[in-house]
Design a protein around this motif. Structure first.
Motif, mmCIF file in Angstrom:
data_model
loop_
_atom_site.group_PDB
_atom_site.id
_atom_site.type_symbol
_atom_site.label_atom_id
_atom_site.label_comp_id
_atom_site.label_asym_id
_atom_site.label_seq_id
_atom_site.Cartn_x
_atom_site.Cartn_y
_atom_site.Cartn_z
ATOM 1 N N ARG A 121 2.594 4.533 -0.998
ATOM 2 C CA ARG A 121 2.247 5.592 -1.934
ATOM 3 C C ARG A 121 3.403 6.544 -2.178
ATOM 4 N NH1 ARG A 121 -2.524 6.480 -3.796
ATOM 5 N NH2 ARG A 121 -4.171 5.183 -2.984
ATOM 6 N N SER A 122 4.368 6.545 -1.302
ATOM 7 C CA SER A 122 5.438 7.538 -1.454
ATOM 8 C C SER A 122 6.802 6.890 -1.331
ATOM 9 C CB SER A 122 5.267 8.647 -0.438
ATOM 10 O OG SER A 122 4.974 8.121 0.823
ATOM 11 N N ASN B 288 5.111 11.694 -3.182
ATOM 12 C CA ASN B 288 4.176 10.804 -3.863
ATOM 13 C C ASN B 288 4.224 11.022 -5.376
ATOM 14 O OD1 ASN B 288 2.571 13.070 -4.517
ATOM 15 N ND2 ASN B 288 1.457 12.900 -2.594
ATOM 16 N N ASP C 24 2.128 12.201 -7.523
ATOM 17 C CA ASP C 24 1.696 13.503 -8.035
ATOM 18 C C ASP C 24 2.854 14.498 -7.990
ATOM 19 O OD1 ASP C 24 -0.340 16.214 -7.019
ATOM 20 O OD2 ASP C 24 -0.343 15.296 -9.015
ATOM 21 N N GLN C 25 3.568 14.516 -6.867
ATOM 22 C CA GLN C 25 4.690 15.434 -6.729
ATOM 23 C C GLN C 25 5.804 15.058 -7.717
ATOM 24 O OE1 GLN C 25 4.850 14.468 -2.602
ATOM 25 N NE2 GLN C 25 4.584 16.598 -1.972
ATOM 26 N N LYS D 81 0.814 -1.209 0.000
ATOM 27 C CA LYS D 81 0.000 0.000 0.000
ATOM 28 C C LYS D 81 0.848 1.259 0.000
ATOM 29 C CE LYS D 81 -4.241 -1.728 1.896
ATOM 30 N NZ LYS D 81 -5.365 -1.462 2.775
#
Lengths: 199, 779
Positions: free
Chosen positions: A104-105, A154, A156-157, A102
Motif C-alpha cells: 500500500r505504500s 500511501n 492518500d498522502q 498487497k
C-alpha cells in the motif's frame, strides 16, 4: 529510472531493442515521458510490459512506425496539460511503484524521485522543499525516534501533495488551517516550512 | 340647596383628584430628594465603611424606605423609591464593593462570611447585572485558587491529602451557595465549570483521585457507617465527573483495585461494589464490565480452592495454598516473569496446576509470582516466634535461609531467579527497614549491592507477633511508570477512536471532515477528550485500510466505501461467492482480522455496537452464505473465532446472546419435526444425517463453537441452561436430542463419519448433563 530499465529487461522485445528504442526516440529512460508512455499503456506492473499493453500504447499514440513513435513520445508531456488527465497520471505514477501484491505504500526514496520526475516542471520550488523535508525526516528518524516517522507513504498522502501544491500559496502559509482535511504529513510539512522561514 | 343635594358627589370627586395630585407631588419630591440624599450618603459610607458594614447600612436604608412606603405612601411608589436606593447605594458602587481591599467579595469567600455574602446576594440581585458580577468574581477566584492548588508541588506529594483538599474546597463553596446564595442554579453551574477547568490542569488528577479512593477503601472507611460510606463515594463520583480523561482514571482504578483484591485489603466488599455500580451508572456498562470480571474471578477462585482441597484431602496438613485465578483481559496486564519457588511450594503448585487444567481443558496458566503474598511462621535465634506476612518474592528469599546461614546476593539471585530490580527492592525491605529487619546485611550500607551478604537477624524483635513486611500497597507512580501508563492509555485510545469513526461513517454514509471530527469528539467525550490531530491520523489509517475513502472530487468529504474489490484483497479464495455476498464477507473479515483481537475488545465492549455486528454482520453473512451452500469452511472458522473473541470480552449478557445465537441453527434443525422424522426416528436415520455433508458440517461447527464459547466464558458447563439466555426467541436445545447422537455409537458402522461422531460425542458429553445412556427410553 531503475524501473524502466527493469521493464526493458523483461520486455518481450530484446533488451538491445529497448535500448535502441530509447536512443532512437532520443528520450532518456529516466524522462517523465517514458512514465507517461507506461501510463498510456496502462501498464499494470512495474517492470512488466505485456504484449497487449505495448499494443495499447502504440495505438494510443497512433504510432505504427518508428519515426511516428519517436515523434509521439517526444510530445508526450503535452498530454498532461488537461488537469483531469494529469490527476489520473499522477495517481497512476504512485500505483506503478507498488510492486508487491498487497503493498500500500512506497518508500521515501522512491517518492522523492517520483516527485522530481512528475511535479518538478510545474512546481519546482515546492518540490525541492518537500523533498528536503521528507529526507530530513528520514535522517532524523535514524538518529532519534521522531514522532512523525515517515518511511513510506500511501496513496492518500501522495495525492494530497499535488492538491496542496495546487491550492496553497507557499508565501501565504499563515492562512493554512491544520484543522482542515489536509493529511497530517502536510500539516507537519507546513509547520516545518514556517520554522524554516523564521530562521 | 343645590350644594346640599349634589355637594357630596362634587366634593368627594374633588377630594379624590386633590389627593391624587398631592400624592404625585409627594412622590416626585420624595424621589428627587431621595436620589440626592442617597448619593451623598452612599458616598460618605463608602469612604469610611468596609464592605460588610456598608452592605448592612444599604440594607437598612432599603428596609426603611420600604417601611415608609407601606405606612405613608401609595404602594405603587415602592418600586420607584427602592429603585432610587438600589441605584445610588448599590449599582453605582458595585465594583468598588466587590473589590474592596480586605473586606471585598474574595475575602468574604475566604472567611466564609455567610451573612455578608447573603446580604450581598440579596442586594445585588435587585440591580441589573449584579448577580453576574458576583458570579464572575467567584468563578475567577475559584479557578485561581484551584490552579494554585493543583500546581503546588508540596500538595502533590501526598495524593490523598490533595484530593481531600479538593473535596474540602467543593464543600466550602457548596455551603456558601446553599446558605448565602439561595442554592442559585447559575452559581452551582459556575462552580462546576470552574472545578472542571482547574482539575484537568493537572494530568495526574485521575491517578490521584484513584489513590484517594484506594486509601478510603483500604482503611479510610473502616468502621464507618454505611450511609457515611455512600456520602464519601458520592463525593468521589462528583470529582470523577469533572475529569476529562476518565479512561486514565479507569486504568489506575483497575490497577489499584487489583492490588486491593489480591492482597485482601479491602475494607468492605459492599463499598467496592457500590462504587462500581456508581461508575456503571455514570459511564455505562463498558466501563465496569472488566472490573466486575475481577470480582467474579475472586469468587470463582474461592470455589476452585474448595474443590482442590476436597479432591486432595492428603494436603490438608501441609502448607495452605490459596490461588487466585485471574482471567487475562480483565486484570491489568502483567509481564509474566516467574521465579524459583521453594521446593515445598512448587510441588504444591504443580498439583494445583494439574487439578485446574484437569477441569478446564484448553486453558493456559501462568504463575504471577510478583503479585502473591505468603504467611511464614518463623523462629529466630533467641527463640522468638513470629508470623511474617511477606510477598512471594520475599518468601522465596527467606526460605533459602532454612538451608544456609549466610547467602551472598549472587547466590540468592541464582537460586531464586528473581529479576534484579525486584530482588534489590525485596532485600531492602527485608534487611533495611527498622522494625522489620528479619535479615541482616553486610556491609551495613544503605543500599543493596551485588557484593553484599545476608544473614538471618537473630536479634530481630517486634512487639507484635504478626509482622507485616509485604510491599503491595498502591503508590503514586514513579516517573518512568507514569510514562508507561500514559503510553498505554494513548495506545488504547487509538482503536476506540477508530471504532467511533467507523460507527459514525456506517450510519451517515458520508460526512465532511469538520463534522466528522466533531461527532467523534462528542462520542468519545465520556471517556476522554479526543485530540483532533490523533483523530486525523486514525482517519488516514482507516483510509489506508479501505474502511474509509475520500471523495474523488471533494477532498474534505469522507465516504463509507460501499463495495470494495475483494478479489484484489483475497485473491482466489473466495471465487465461489457471488458478488452480492462479497460486501458482507469483506466487511466482516476485514473488521475481525485486521483490526485485531485487542482492537475488537474496545469495539465490542460498547453494548451499542455488538448488536449491530450481530444483527447486520456475522449472523447475516453466515446465514446467507450457508443458505447458498457456499460458506467456505475457512470463512466459517474465521468468523466463528472472531465471534468468540467478541463474546469472551463482552459481558455475561452478551455471552449468553452469542451462545444462544450459536445454538440457534442446531435448535432450529433438531426440533423441526420433519428433521426429527428423517433422522432421529430410528438409529439408521442418523446414517442419512451423517452422509449429508452440508448438514453435518454445520452441526459440527455449531457445536464446536458452542463448546469453545463456553470454555472462554468460564460458565460452568453443567450449570449452563439455555433457558436462561436473554434472547427471547431462542428455543432451548433439547438435551435428549444430543443423547441420540451419543447413542449413535452405532455409527461406527460408518467409518467415514465416525470421526464426526466421536467429536460430537465428546463435546456433547462434556457439555450437558444427561441420563444414563444405557437406559433406552424415548421421550
Amino acid at each position: 529510472m531503475q524501473l524502466l530499465i527493469q521493464c526493458c529487461v523483461l520486455w518481450f522485445v530484446s533488451p538491445e531493442g529497448i535500448e535502441a528504442l530509447c536512443n532512437d526516440v532520443n528520450v532518456n529512460h529516466t524522462d517523465v515521458r517514458m512514465l507517461i508512455f507506461a501510463w498510456k499503456m496502462k501498464a499494470e506492473k512495474q517492470g512488466y510490459f505485456s504484449k497487449d499493453e505495448w499494443r495499447r500504447g502504440l495505438k494510443c499514440l497512433g504510432a505504427d512506425t518508428r519515426p511516428k513513435l519517436k515523434k509521439a513520445i517526444e510530445g508526450l508531456d503535452k498530454e498532461l496539460k488537461v488537469p483531469e488527465c494529469f490527476e489520473d497520471f499522477y495517481s497512476y505514477a504512485f500505483q506503478y511503484c507498488l510492486t508487491e501484491e498487497k503493498q500500500r505504500s512506497v518508500d521515501i526514496e522512491t517518492i522523492c524521485e517520483l516527485l522530481n520526475i512528475v511535479l518538478k516542471s510545474e512546481f519546482p520550488n515546492q518540490v525541492n522543499l518537500l523533498v528536503e523535508y521528507l529526507k530530513v525526516g528520514k535522517q532524523l528518524f535514524k538518529l532519534i525516534y521522531v514522532q512523525n516517522d515517515y518511511r513510506a507513504l500511501n496513496m492518500d498522502q501522495w495525492r494530497s501533495f499535488y492538491r496542496f501544491f495546487k491550492e496553497v500559496d507557499f508565501h501565504d502559509l499563515e492562512n493554512y488551517d491544520s484543522s482542515q482535511a489536509w493529511t497530517v504529513i502536510i500539516d507537519n510539512f507546513v509547520e516545518w516550512l514556517k520554522e524554516k522561514e523564521k530562521n | 340647596m343645590v350644594l346640599h343635594k349634589f355637594g357630596e358627589k362634587l366634593y368627594s370627586g374633588l377630594v379624590a383628584t386633590m389627593t391624587g395630585h398631592l400624592k404625585e407631588i409627594a412622590k416626585s419630591v420624595e424621589a428627587a430628594q431621595g436620589a440626592e440624599f442617597y448619593r451623598v450618603e452612599s458616598q460618605k459610607f463608602i469612604e469610611c465603611c468596609d464592605c460588610g458594614d456598608y452592605l448592612k447600612k444599604a440594607e437598612r436604608r432599603l428596609n426603611e424606605e420600604i417601611d415608609r412606603v407601606s405606612h405613608y405612601l401609595d404602594p405603587r411608589t415602592e418600586k420607584k423609591i427602592t429603585n432610587v436606593v438600589e441605584k445610588e447605594m448599590i449599582e453605582n458602587h458595585m465594583l468598588r464593593l466587590i473589590h474592596m481591599e480586605n473586606s471585598g467579595l474574595v475575602h468574604m469567600f475566604s472567611d466564609d462570611k455567610y451573612d455578608d455574602l447573603g446580604r450581598m446576594y440579596n442586594l445585588f440581585r435587585r440591580v441589573p447585572d449584579g448577580l453576574s458580577k458576583i458570579r464572575e468574581v467567584m468563578t475567577e477566584h475559584i479557578k485561581e485558587t484551584g490552579k494554585q492548588l493543583v500546581n503546588d508541588p508540596e500538595r502533590l506529594k501526598d495524593p490523598v491529602e490533595f484530593v481531600q483538599r479538593l473535596l474540602d474546597e467543593k464543600d466550602k463553596y457548596d455551603k456558601i451557595i446553599n446558605f448565602a446564595f439561595n442554592n442559585d442554579k447559575s452559581f452551582q453551574n459556575a462552580l462546576n465549570s470552574s472545578f472542571e477547568y482547574f482539575i484537568n490542569l493537572n494530568p495526574r488528577s485521575p491517578e490521584f483521585i484513584s489513590l484517594f479512593v484506594d486509601d478510603k477503601l483500604r482503611k479510610g472507611l473502616k468502621g464507618v457507617s454505611e450511609d457515611d460510606v455512600e456520602v464519601t463515594l458520592d463525593k468521589v463520583m462528583m470529582l470523577f465527573r469533572y475529569l476529562q480523561e476518565k479512561d486514565v482514571f479507569e486504568k489506575y482504578y483497575k490497577q489499584h483495585l487489583a492490588k486491593r483484591l489480591l492482597s485482601g485489603k479491602t475494607v468492605s466488599d459492599d463499598a467496592e461494589r457500590s462504587l462500581i455500580v456508581k461508575l456503571k451508572t455514570e459511564c455505562g456498562y463498558q466501563f465496569t464490565s472488566k472490573l466486575e470480571g475481577m470480582f467474579t474471578d475472586m469468587k470463582t477462585s474461592q470455589d476452585t480452592m474448595q474443590g482442590f482441597y476436597a479432591s486432595h484431602p492428603e494436603l490438608v496438613d501441609g502448607p495452605t495454598l490459596t490461588v487466585q485465578v485471574l482471567t487475562t483481559g480483565s486484570w491489568p496486564t502483567q509481564s509474566s516473569v516467574t521465579c524459583n519457588l521453594p521446593a515445598e511450594m512448587s510441588a504444591l503448585c504443580e498439583k494445583f496446576r494439574s487439578y485446574y487444567l484437569g477441569t478446564h481443558t484448553g486453558r493456559r496458566l501462568s504463575w504471577q509470582t510478583n503479585m502473591g503474598t505468603a504467611d511464614l511462621k518463623a523462629t529466630f535465634g533467641k527463640g522468638q516466634k513470629h508470623e511474617l506476612n511477606v510477598s512471594t518474592y520475599q518468601m522465596c528469599v527467606l526460605m533459602l535461609f532454612n538451608n544456609a546461614d549466610r547467602l551472598s546476593y549472587k547466590e540468592i539471585e541464582q537460586a531464586t531467579e528473581i529479576p534484579a530490580s525486584d530482588l534489590k527492592r525485596c532485600l531492602q525491605s527485608l534487611a533495611l527497614v527498622k522494625g522489620r529487619n528479619v535479615l541482616r546485611k553486610e556491609p551495613m550500607s544503605k543500599d543493596v549491592g551485588e557484593d553484599d551478604a545476608f544473614f538471618v537477624n537473630d536479634k530481630f524483635s517486634s512487639k507484635l507477633y504478626k509482622v507485616k513486611i509485604g510491599t503491595v500497597v498502591a503508590q503514586k507512580e514513579s516517573e518512568p511508570e507514569k510514562q508507561e501508563t500514559r503510553q498505554r492509555v494513548e495506545e488504547d485510545r487509538k482503536p476506540q477512536i477508530e471504532a467511533a469513526i467507523v460507527r459514525i461513517m456506517k450510519s451517515r454514509k458520508q460526512l465532511d471532515h469538520n463534522n466528522l471530527i466533531a461527532e467523534v469528539t462528542k462520542q468519545l467525550q465520556s471517556r476522554f477528550l479526543a485530540n483532533p490531530t490523533e483523530v486525523k491520523k486514525r482517519i488516514e489509517s482507516l483510509i489506508e485500510r479501505d474502511f474509509l475513502e475520500r471523495d474523488e472530487n471533494d477532498r474534505k468529504l469522507y465516504r463509507d466505501p460501499d463495495v470494495v474489490s475483494l478479489k484484489t484483497r483475497f485473491g482466489s479464495n473466495l471465487e465461489s461467492i457471488d458478488d452480492g455476498e462479497y460486501e458482507f464477507v469483506e466487511f466482516i473479515c476485514e473488521n475481525m482480522v485486521s483490526l485485531g483481537a485487542s482492537n475488537l475488545q474496545s469495539i465490542v465492549g460498547d453494548s451499542n455496537i455488538l448488536p449491530f455486528y450481530l444483527e447486520q454482520g456475522i449472523a447475516n453473512t453466515i446465514g446467507c452464505l450457508q443458505r447458498e451452500g457456499c460458506l467456505l469452511r475457512g470463512e466459517h472458522n474465521l468468523l466463528g473465532e472472531a465471534f468468540l473473541v467478541m463474546a469472551s470480552v463482552a459481558g455475561i449478557q452478551q455471552q449468553q446472546e452469542v451462545l444462544a445465537w450459536l445454538l440457534e441453527p442446531l435448535s432450529q434443525e433438531w426440533t423441526h419435526s420433519e428433521w426429527q422424522d428423517k433422522y432421529l426416528s430410528e438409529p439408521y436415520g442418523l446414517v442419512y444425517l451423517f452422509s449429508e455433508a452440508q448438514v453435518m458440517w454445520s452441526s459440527f461447527h455449531s457445536v464446536t463453537f458452542f463448546d469453545k464459547a463456553l470454555n472462554r466464558s468460564g460458565i460452568k458447563k453443567a450449570n449452563w441452561n439455555p433457558e436462561n439466555s436473554s434472547t427471547p426467541d431462542s428455543t432451548p436445545i433439547n438435551p435428549i436430542l444430543i443423547k441420540y447422537f451419543v447413542l449413535s455409537g452405532s455409527c461406527s458402522y460408518f467409518p467415514a463419519t465416525s470421526h464426526y461422531t466421536l467429536s460430537l460425542v465428546s463435546i456433547c458429553t462434556s457439555n450437558f448433563t444427561w441420563r444414563d445412556p444405557s437406559c433406552n427410553d424415548h421421550e
